[in-house]
Write an enzyme that holds these catalytic residues in place. Structure first.
Site, short mmCIF file in Angstrom:
data_model
loop_
_atom_site.label_atom_id
_atom_site.label_comp_id
_atom_site.label_asym_id
_atom_site.label_seq_id
_atom_site.Cartn_x
_atom_site.Cartn_y
_atom_site.Cartn_z
N LYS A 185 0.87 -1.18 0.00
CA LYS A 185 0.00 0.00 0.00
C LYS A 185 0.90 1.22 0.00
O LYS A 185 1.65 1.44 0.96
CB LYS A 185 -0.92 -0.01 1.23
N THR B 296 -2.59 6.77 0.07
CA THR B 296 -3.80 6.83 0.87
C THR B 296 -4.64 7.96 0.31
O THR B 296 -4.11 8.96 -0.17
CB THR B 296 -3.51 7.01 2.37
N GLU C 177 -3.32 0.87 -3.62
CA GLU C 177 -4.03 0.66 -2.34
C GLU C 177 -4.11 -0.83 -2.00
O GLU C 177 -4.65 -1.21 -0.98
CB GLU C 177 -5.45 1.22 -2.42
#
Length: 103
Positions: free
Chosen positions: A21, A24, A74
């Site tokens: 990831k 954000t 993500e």
């Protein structure tokens, strides 16, 4: 003890620590970060510190502009990403992509 600068839901902790990831997506309240910022990261549920990240970039986006590439960053599918964002921010369509890497 220093306060955390940003929090993530606990379910994202392993993906962040593994480098899966790398972005954000946040609302306006967290759009003040800028490239070069070093952030202490905590879990949303208990505010427990778990890593430090460096912000690489912050860029505005609207929900309909999200792509499979964003979803991959993500570590999820595009539809899942949109559902997660709409659950967290039910009344927003304008967001900020915060790209980061683990330090």
């Amino acid at each position: 003890m220093q306060p955390n600068n940003i929090t993530f839901y606990q379910r994202f902790e392993a993906d962040i620590l593994a480098g899966r990831k790398t972005i954000t997506i946040r609302d306006k309240s967290e759009s003040h970060f800028k490239a070069g910022d070093i952030l202490r990261v905590g879990r949303f549920e208990d505010n427990q510190y778990f890593c430090t990240i460096e912000v690489l970039s912050v860029s505005p986006i609207i929900l309909d502009e999200l792509t499979e590439q964003h979803a991959a960053q993500e570590n999820m599918g595009l539809e899942e990403l949109k559902e997660v964002i709409q659950r967290i921010y039910p009344n927003d369509i304008r967001f900020y992509i915060i790209k980061f890497h683990l330090i």
